[in-house]
Write an enzyme that holds these catalytic residues in place. Structure first.
Site, mmCIF file in Angstrom:
data_model
loop_
_atom_site.group_PDB
_atom_site.id
_atom_site.type_symbol
_atom_site.label_atom_id
_atom_site.label_comp_id
_atom_site.label_asym_id
_atom_site.label_seq_id
_atom_site.Cartn_x
_atom_site.Cartn_y
_atom_site.Cartn_z
ATOM 1 N N GLY A 15 0.803 -1.219 0.000
ATOM 2 C CA GLY A 15 0.000 0.000 0.000
ATOM 3 C C GLY A 15 0.833 1.263 0.000
ATOM 4 N N TYR A 142 -14.393 2.257 11.598
ATOM 5 C CA TYR A 142 -12.944 2.230 11.393
ATOM 6 C C TYR A 142 -12.224 2.878 12.579
ATOM 7 C CZ TYR A 142 -8.470 3.315 9.070
ATOM 8 O OH TYR A 142 -7.142 3.419 8.742
#
Length: 320
Positions: A15, A142
């Site tokens: 990522g 989250y």
């Protein structure tokens, strides 16, 4: 640190931040003699699955872990799927930390997010304020999952004396980001949108008013700081990694920088029917500066230009 050279496992290694750390380690001399750095991607293991997590740790036998892996997305995806973000991230984090414990890992550095901070608070926010109120409602799933890493780190230290800590970057951007217009992070999605508007000869439409203010950190700066945290930062309490509060800019300012970097001369429209999210979440980097008064951040305009250049050079793979 351990006397033997470190064997570092980086989860989420493919990522944005993982690629930045890889660049720092392999291209900037960040890797010391004898060290081994393994960059794990979701293709190598599904970290929501405990057995696959254990298998990855058994295979690589890390002495140190940088834990970046997470289910992430942009503001509007978070708003739609809070439960999925909560459950998947709780699983990932628990699997990684508990497996690190069982395998005798010396140190874990996990990556949190500035969205974990309370929505109703005073500014600038610092590391002591993480749990002082509810996070913003737009991405509460989250945010709560990420907050729990800090709770787990303290519990692993209290019960086992483990050296697990965390970093809290503000808005990260750079090469290898998710540039998807629908679910990418704000700057990268805007770069893609601006590039397409220029290509198609259409106006650039920006979601929201452009008024929210953010502290943006270039991914390579963050990569350099995370390597420093792994080697030298000894606290269990997390550390905020960001530019100073005086370097905070509005989304409108950032859009203007992107337009200049991509040479976009068309009309820019702001769709005020779309949510702005949090208007500000100014974070203090005073703790970082106590440790690293010498660290120089890449100027935002320069970092935006380098990221836009990377995006245009890699458009076919980056735009999805």
């Amino acid at each position: 640190m351990a006397a033997a050279p470190m064997r570092v496992l980086v989860t989420g290694g493919s990522g944005l931040v993982g690629k930045a750390i890889e660049h720092v380690v392999l291209q900037e001399g960040g890797k010391l003699e004898g060290e081994e750095w393994i960059f794990l991607s979701s293709k190598d293991a599904d970290l929501t699955n405990l057995e696959q997590t254990k298998a990855a740790f058994e295979k690589h036998r890390p002495t140190h872990v940088i834990h970046l892996a997470a289910k992430v997305g942009g503001l509007y995806l978070h708003m739609r799927e809070n439960l999925h973000f909560l459950r998947d991230n709780l699983k990932i984090n628990d699997n990684v930390l508990q497996t690190a414990h069982e395998m005798g890992v010396t140190k874990v550095v996990s990556c949190l997010s500035s969205c974990i901070f309370p929505d109703k608070t005073t500014y600038p926010i610092d590391e002591t304020m993480i749990h002082d109120g509810l996070p913003h409602d737009s991405n509460f799933g989250y945010s709560h999952a990420k907050r729990m890493i800090d709770v787990q780190n303290r519990a692993y230290f209290q019960q086992y004396g483990h050296h697990y800590t965390a970093v809290i970057p503000t808005n990260v951007f750079g090469p290898h980001d998710n540039f998807n217009i629908e679910n990418g992070h704000v700057l990268s999605a805007l770069m893609n949108k601006t590039y397409r508007a220029k290509k198609d000869g259409t106006p650039l439409t920006v979601c929201g008013s452009g008024a929210p203010r953010r502290q943006f950190i270039y991914s390579l700066d963050l990569g350099r700081l995370i390597v420093w945290v792994l080697r030298e930062y000894e606290e269990i309490s997390p550390v905020i990694l960001t530019v100073g509060k005086d370097d905070e800019v509005s989304i409108k300012d950032a859009v203007d920088m992107i337009a200049a970097a991509l040479d976009f001369g068309g009309e820019i429209q702001y769709d005020t029917s779309m949510s702005d999210g949090q208007m500000k979440k100014t974070a203090s980097n005073a703790k970082l500066r106590r440790y690293r008064p010498d660290f120089t951040f890449t100027p935002l305009k320069e970092a935006v230009k380098m990221t836009c250049d990377w995006f245009t050079a890699n458009y076919d793979i980056a735009r999805t």
